[in-house]
Design an enzyme around this catalytic site. Sequence first.
Site, PDB file in Angstrom:
ATOM      1  N   HIS A 142      -7.189  -4.575  10.246  1.00 37.00           N
ATOM      2  CA  HIS A 142      -6.950  -4.587   8.739  1.00 37.00           C
ATOM      3  C   HIS A 142      -5.646  -5.462   8.214  1.00 37.00           C
ATOM      4  O   HIS A 142      -4.706  -5.353   8.997  1.00 37.00           O
ATOM      5  CB  HIS A 142      -6.928  -2.977   8.378  1.00 37.00           C
ATOM      6  CG  HIS A 142      -5.871  -2.340   8.776  1.00 37.00           C
ATOM      7  ND1 HIS A 142      -5.838  -0.973   9.242  1.00 37.00           N
ATOM      8  CD2 HIS A 142      -4.482  -2.693   9.000  1.00 37.00           C
ATOM      9  CE1 HIS A 142      -4.649  -0.447   9.329  1.00 37.00           C
ATOM     10  NE2 HIS A 142      -3.844  -1.354   9.395  1.00 37.00           N
ATOM     11  N   GLU A 156      -9.692  -1.964   5.282  1.00 42.65           N
ATOM     12  CA  GLU A 156     -10.423  -1.807   6.506  1.00 42.65           C
ATOM     13  C   GLU A 156     -11.659  -2.623   6.826  1.00 42.65           C
ATOM     14  O   GLU A 156     -12.143  -3.042   5.998  1.00 42.65           O
ATOM     15  CB  GLU A 156     -10.815  -0.285   6.565  1.00 42.65           C
ATOM     16  CG  GLU A 156      -9.611   0.824   6.370  1.00 42.65           C
ATOM     17  CD  GLU A 156      -8.746   0.956   7.807  1.00 42.65           C
ATOM     18  OE1 GLU A 156      -8.525   0.132   8.604  1.00 42.65           O
ATOM     19  OE2 GLU A 156      -8.236   2.035   8.002  1.00 42.65           O
ATOM     20  N   ASP A 216       0.879  -1.127   0.185  1.00 38.39           N
ATOM     21  CA  ASP A 216      -0.306  -0.073   0.122  1.00 38.39           C
ATOM     22  C   ASP A 216       0.921   1.212   0.043  1.00 38.39           C
ATOM     23  O   ASP A 216       2.194   1.151   0.216  1.00 38.39           O
ATOM     24  CB  ASP A 216      -0.963   0.087   1.114  1.00 38.39           C
ATOM     25  CG  ASP A 216      -0.213  -0.474   2.584  1.00 38.39           C
ATOM     26  OD1 ASP A 216       0.826  -0.488   2.608  1.00 38.39           O
ATOM     27  OD2 ASP A 216      -1.035  -0.973   3.440  1.00 38.39           O
ATOM     28  N   ASN A 252      -7.441  -2.840  14.368  1.00 35.36           N
ATOM     29  CA  ASN A 252      -8.838  -3.196  13.830  1.00 35.36           C
ATOM     30  C   ASN A 252      -8.888  -4.234  12.982  1.00 35.36           C
ATOM     31  O   ASN A 252     -10.233  -4.408  12.461  1.00 35.36           O
ATOM     32  CB  ASN A 252      -9.562  -1.772  13.294  1.00 35.36           C
ATOM     33  CG  ASN A 252      -9.034  -1.626  11.996  1.00 35.36           C
ATOM     34  OD1 ASN A 252      -7.961  -2.130  11.590  1.00 35.36           O
ATOM     35  ND2 ASN A 252      -9.373  -0.309  11.349  1.00 35.36           N
TER      36      ASN A 252
HETATM   37  C1  F6R Z   1       1.388  -1.552   5.961  1.00 32.03           C
HETATM   38  C2  F6R Z   1       0.202  -2.180   6.422  1.00 32.03           C
HETATM   39  C3  F6R Z   1      -0.549  -1.972   7.418  1.00 32.03           C
HETATM   40  C4  F6R Z   1       0.406  -2.536   8.698  1.00 32.03           C
HETATM   41  C5  F6R Z   1      -0.589  -2.416  10.068  1.00 32.03           C
HETATM   42  C6  F6R Z   1       0.114  -2.411  11.007  1.00 32.03           C
HETATM   43  O1  F6R Z   1       1.967  -1.736   4.749  1.00 32.03           O
HETATM   44  O2  F6R Z   1      -0.235  -2.528   5.202  1.00 32.03           O
HETATM   45  O3  F6R Z   1      -1.564  -3.020   7.472  1.00 32.03           O
HETATM   46  O4  F6R Z   1       0.823  -3.459   8.642  1.00 32.03           O
HETATM   47  O5  F6R Z   1      -1.413  -1.091  10.018  1.00 32.03           O
HETATM   48  O6  F6R Z   1       0.920  -1.389  11.397  1.00 32.03           O
HETATM   49  P1  F6R Z   1       2.171  -1.384  12.380  1.00 32.03           P
HETATM   50  O7  F6R Z   1       3.127  -2.434  12.027  1.00 32.03           O
HETATM   51  O8  F6R Z   1       2.592   0.160  12.284  1.00 32.03           O
HETATM   52  O9  F6R Z   1       1.474  -1.565  13.810  1.00 32.03           O
END
Ligand code: F6R
Length: 244
Positions: A138, A143, A67, A136
């Site tokens: 995702h 989401e 992403d 959450n």
């Molecule tokens: C990042 C991504 C997100 C993160 C998730 C956890 O490329 O796709 O899904 O993996 O938000 O983020 P952290 O590791 O910062 O807790």
Amino acid sequence: MKILRAKDYADMSRKAANIISAQVILKPDCVLGLATGSTPIGTYQQLIKWYEKGDLDFSQVSTYNLDEYRGLTHDDPQSYHYFMRENLFDHVNIDQANTHVPDGSNPDADAACAEYDTIVAAAGYPDLQLLGIGNNGHIGFNEPDDHFSKGTHCVDLTESTIQANSRLFDRIEDVPRQAYTMGTQTIMSARAILVIANGEAKAQAVHDMCYGPITPSCPASILQLHANCVVIADEAALALCPAE
Ligand code: F6R
């Protein structure tokens, strides 16, 4: 789904790096799906160490990130393009032409997402997809919703994700409100999936991913249907899961 218990963040990172290393050693021209965020930083640091020791060669590897924030240029320090260079690509012998991140600088969301789907499909989808998980539930920026997404698309980030990601920005107003993300179906097309999670803030999401019903209100729960998915989580992130 195989769940591996790690003692702490360092142990989680080492175990994850071991699995990625094995992939690169077994198939030097493999396709890796990569993630950003806090969770994989230790994994990338471990891979860099093994590269510096001479144990890993990334020269034939190609990568596809999950992403990117919409509206950020590739050189913006908050962009995921920048993150990947800072945390991995600039420190190993990967050919940067073989690294791919959705083009958040393209304001035409449909064109940017369609182009990304085309190149991920042309690469044959990742041999191994690394994922973090949001508080959450995702994955990528898919989401919670009332349906599972398919290909790359533009999403409105939820308030919970904006809050969680604001720690990396000077002001919460600076957190982009939209992102381009690989869809759930694309993520599920990887031949193997490795999810990493640490810290108590992830405990509910990790429980729901592994033991909850399969529902788009916890997008990660679909990973229960993947034939080759490994979860590596530390004690805090596994706090709500059965001991096994
Ligand atoms: C990042 C991504 C997100 C993160 C998730 C956890 O490329 O796709 O899904 O993996 O938000 O983020 P952290 O590791 O910062 O807790």
